[in-house]
Scaffold this active site. Structure first.
Site, PDB file in Angstrom:
ATOM      1  N   GLU A 108     -68.188 -42.709  35.528  1.00 28.90           N
ATOM      2  CA  GLU A 108     -67.676 -41.868  34.444  1.00 28.90           C
ATOM      3  C   GLU A 108     -66.157 -41.988  34.285  1.00 28.90           C
ATOM      4  O   GLU A 108     -65.645 -42.045  33.150  1.00 28.90           O
ATOM      5  CB  GLU A 108     -68.072 -40.403  34.668  1.00 28.90           C
TER       6      GLU A 108
ATOM      7  N   HIS B 243     -78.332 -30.432  36.700  1.00 32.65           N
ATOM      8  CA  HIS B 243     -78.758 -30.955  35.395  1.00 32.65           C
ATOM      9  C   HIS B 243     -78.921 -29.832  34.382  1.00 32.65           C
ATOM     10  O   HIS B 243     -79.632 -29.979  33.412  1.00 32.65           O
ATOM     11  CB  HIS B 243     -80.103 -31.697  35.513  1.00 32.65           C
TER      12      HIS B 243
END
Ligand SMILES: Cc1ncc(C[n+]2csc(CCOP(=O)(O)OP(=O)(O)O)c2C)c(N)n1
Ligand SMILES: [Mg+2]
Length: 673
Positions: free
Chosen positions: A412, A479
């Site tokens: 990322e 998540h």
């Protein structure tokens, strides 16, 4: 003494072996003068530092051959990303010295309007992108600039610097890996100067040479004597030329030594004297001077003339900087410069509609933006053939090709940094975070690089981060988060959070048009559960405008994302309650006008937020209402938010955690107040 004797005597003093073959006298002299200039500037700076006339100073004395040799090997339009010891990059690019001096004194003729210090600036005028303090992030930014070059086919190479200390950061690994996977034309220049602050290399890494790491990335590497200007210049010139023809990354390890403290105040007590003495003999400037004299290319008189000219230039430019007025703080200018101003371009929706789920609306909006902006790039994990884990980019690679729809390694930081680099080269990008939770692995470039660049040196970050977020899907602590509050508190970022397909499509188009960094939150639980008629063509909606979903005089209900649907469902159960329902749609900028107008009408406000309570946007909205609407309030403002725990996995715990089911009771309580 005849010239031969003189020559051999000097050569014995020259610790560095030079091979000038193929270089004309003018080039050699130019290299010499280019090293002399930063050395003389530094000598002057050390005096000024002692007099308290400049703030910190990071010395590059002894490392000039690297800055100068690399910069001389580059073409002016090619980008260089230097570090704190690379004064020679700035001087070799011929930035007028008074501008550098103004920068160091925080004056207006510098590059940051007094907002950032020393070498922490970039300039598109000179194709230099300065470091941020965190060292590593610029390596990924270089990837983005190089990707821009590759996509534009402009045969340019990008050079990025780091100390050996910075190579222990994850950014280094990520940037090299991406550059190799994508075969980007980057020269990663590691200046191995023996220490990272006080820590010797033996305590930093456990391999012989940093250059060895290239093998693991499938990349070529070279070890270069960083104190030998001819070697640096020749090798880097040759490599740059070859990379321009055949784009690829290379890792260059320059062996050198830091001759002064990490910064001037910190000293060098921890450096063994014999190391200092050995390297002092290898001084890049003195050795080269001796060599040029030996070769009969430089004489004493010319040398003095060079020095005098530079000293004169330094004093003249210093005077200009000293004479310059100090910056007078102007708060509106400060605030204005946090974001690049942009005129919102309204594209009205067409009348033909199709019923779309949220996920389809986002996909369609993104696809139409790709059609509209030829150079818009999408980057993310599994976004190409696989279509992304939520299938938003399904079919994109067939329509737009692999250059524009780019699968990335799992990194990322490097990809967000690459988005920044693309923006520097004038290219827009959308980065898909697979789950918004994973933005933590790229948090540093978001809050420190994207957010602060425009304010610091007028460089926008034309990047949209797509953030699939939210709970209600029994996906557990990693998540399910809705982490907008990490970003709403960071000046320089915009945060958009739609609840409906129509808004999502129009707002995504605007987010992409906006030249600033935008985090675009997409609630996963809404992806396939919420449908709406959505105009079929491209259209835009303004950021910072809430949508008033229902009107009523009893109370103001403020929500965003999935919470909007929870609020509506609750109100559907109580048709007697007449409420203004405000869907914020964007959190930064925030539509305070709509909030105040409603609260002044109803006298009561309740804010429903999916995130846990403390430090969330509801708290700020509550404070804003108290500060701006107090006299109109008939009850305290109520915040309803989720529990102060991480988000649990199983449904029963998740249901307990979420604010959804608490809303009804709190709403009724407040109405009764
Ligand atoms: C992420 C981060 N951690 C720590 C620091 C503090 N710091 C600034 S420079 C530096 C040493 C850097 O060493 P190196 O990369 O070898 O560069 P050099 O100073 O030797 O040129 C440290 C520890 C920082 N700026 N950023
Ligand atoms: Mg170092």
């Amino acid at each position: 003494m005849n010239s031969k004797q003189k020559g051999s005597e000097s050569i014995s003093k020259t610790m560095i072996k030079y091979d000038k073959k193929g270089l004309k006298k003018e080039v050699l002299i130019d290299l010499y003068k280019s090293m002399l200039k930063p050395r003389l500037i530094e000598e002057k700076m050390l005096i000024l530092l002692r007099q308290g006339k400049i703030s910190k100073w990071f010395s590059g004395i002894g490392q000039e051959a690297i800055s100068v040799g690399v910069t001389k090997a580059m073409q002016k339009e090619e980008y260089i990303l230097p570090m704190h010891r690379n004064l020679g990059v700035f001087t070799t690019r011929e930035i007028p010295l008074y501008r550098l001096f103004s920068q160091w004194q925080g004056k207006a003729n510098g590059f940051t309007k007094g907002r950032d210090r020393s070498f922490h600036f970039g300039t598109q005028e000179y194709n230099i992108v300065g470091m941020i303090s965190h060292l590593g992030p610029q390596l990924g930014v270089a990837d983005g600039i190089a990707l821009g070059s590759k996509l534009k086919n402009n045969n340019q190479v990008t050079a990025v610097f780091t100390g050996e200390g910075g190579t222990s950061e994850g950014d280094f690994h990520e940037a090299l890996n991406v550059a190799s996977v994508w075969q980007l034309p980057v020269m990663f220049c590691v200046e191995n100067n023996g220490y990272g602050l006080s820590t010797p290399t033996s305590e930093q890494y456990n391999c012989k040479d940093i250059a060895d790491r290239a093998l693991g990335y499938g990349m070529e590497s070279h070890i270069i004597d960083g104190n030998n200007i001819i070697e640096v210049y020749k090798k880097v010139s040759k490599l740059a030329e070859s990379i321009r023809k055949k784009p690829r990354p290379v890792l260059l390890e320059f062996k050198t030594f830091r001759m002064r403290g990490h910064e001037e105040a910190s000293g060098t007590k921890y450096v063994p004297q014999d190391l200092m003495d050995t390297w002092a003999k290898k001084d890049p400037l003195e050795n080269f001077q001796a060599f040029l004299k030996d070769e009969g290319l430089l004489d004493e008189a010319t040398e003095v003339k060079f020095k005098e000219a530079i000293v004169h230039e330094i004093s003249e430019n210093l005077q200009m900087a000293f004479d310059e007025d100090v910056i007078f703080p102007d708060s509106s200018e400060e605030l204005n410069d946090v974001y690049q101003g942009n005129v919102y371009e309204e594209v009205k929706p067409n009348s033909e509609v199709a019923e779309l789920r949220l996920v389809d609306a986002i996909s369609e909006g993104l696809k139409q933006s790709m059609e509209r902006h030829d150079d818009l790039i999408i980057m993310g994990q599994d976004v190409a053939e696989y279509g992304g884990v939520f299938k938003i980019t399904d079919g994109f690679v067939e329509q737009f090709g692999k250059d524009r729809v780019r699968n990335t390694p799992i990194c990322e930081s490097a990809i967000i940094e690459a988005g920044m680099g693309l923006s520097i080269s004038g290219i827009k990008s959308v980065v898909e975070l697979q789950f918004s939770d994973f933005v933590t692995s790229g948090f540093n470039p978001v809050v420190n690089y994207l957010a602060k660049s425009h304010y610091r040196w007028n460089q926008n970050a034309d990047v949209v981060l797509r953030m699939p977020c939210g709970a209600g899907v029994a996906a557990g602590p990693f998540h399910s988060q809705t982490n907008e509050a990490w970003f709403t508190k960071t000046p320089g970022l915009k945060v958009v959070y739609p609840a409906f397909p129509y808004d999502a499509k129009g707002l995504l188009a605007t987010a992409i048009n906006d030249p600033n960094p935008v985090l675009f939150f997409e609630h996963k639980a809404l992806y396939r559960s919420i449908r709406q008629d959505v105009p079929t063509d491209y259209f835009t909606l303004p950021l910072g405008k809430a949508s008033i979903l229902r009107t009523g005089n009893d109370i103001t209900v403020i929500a965003y994302g999935a919470a909007v649907h929870w609020a509506l469902a609750t109100l559907d159960k109580h048709v007697n309650i007449k409420a203004d329902v405000i869907d914020l749609r964007s959190l930064q900028p925030l539509d305070t006008e709509a909030i105040y107008a409603s609260v002044k009408k109803t006298g009561k406000a309740i804010i429903l937020q999916e995130d846990s309570l403390f430090g969330g946007i509801a708290s700020d909205i509550s404070a804003l209402i108290m500060e701006n609407c107090f006299e109109h309030l008939d009850a305290p403002v109520k915040r309803v938010a989720s529990m102060e725990t991480p988000i649990p996995f199983i449904n029963q715990l998740e249901d307990q955690y979420l604010s959804r089911d608490k809303f009804e009771g709190e709403l009724l309580n407040l109405l009764e107040y």
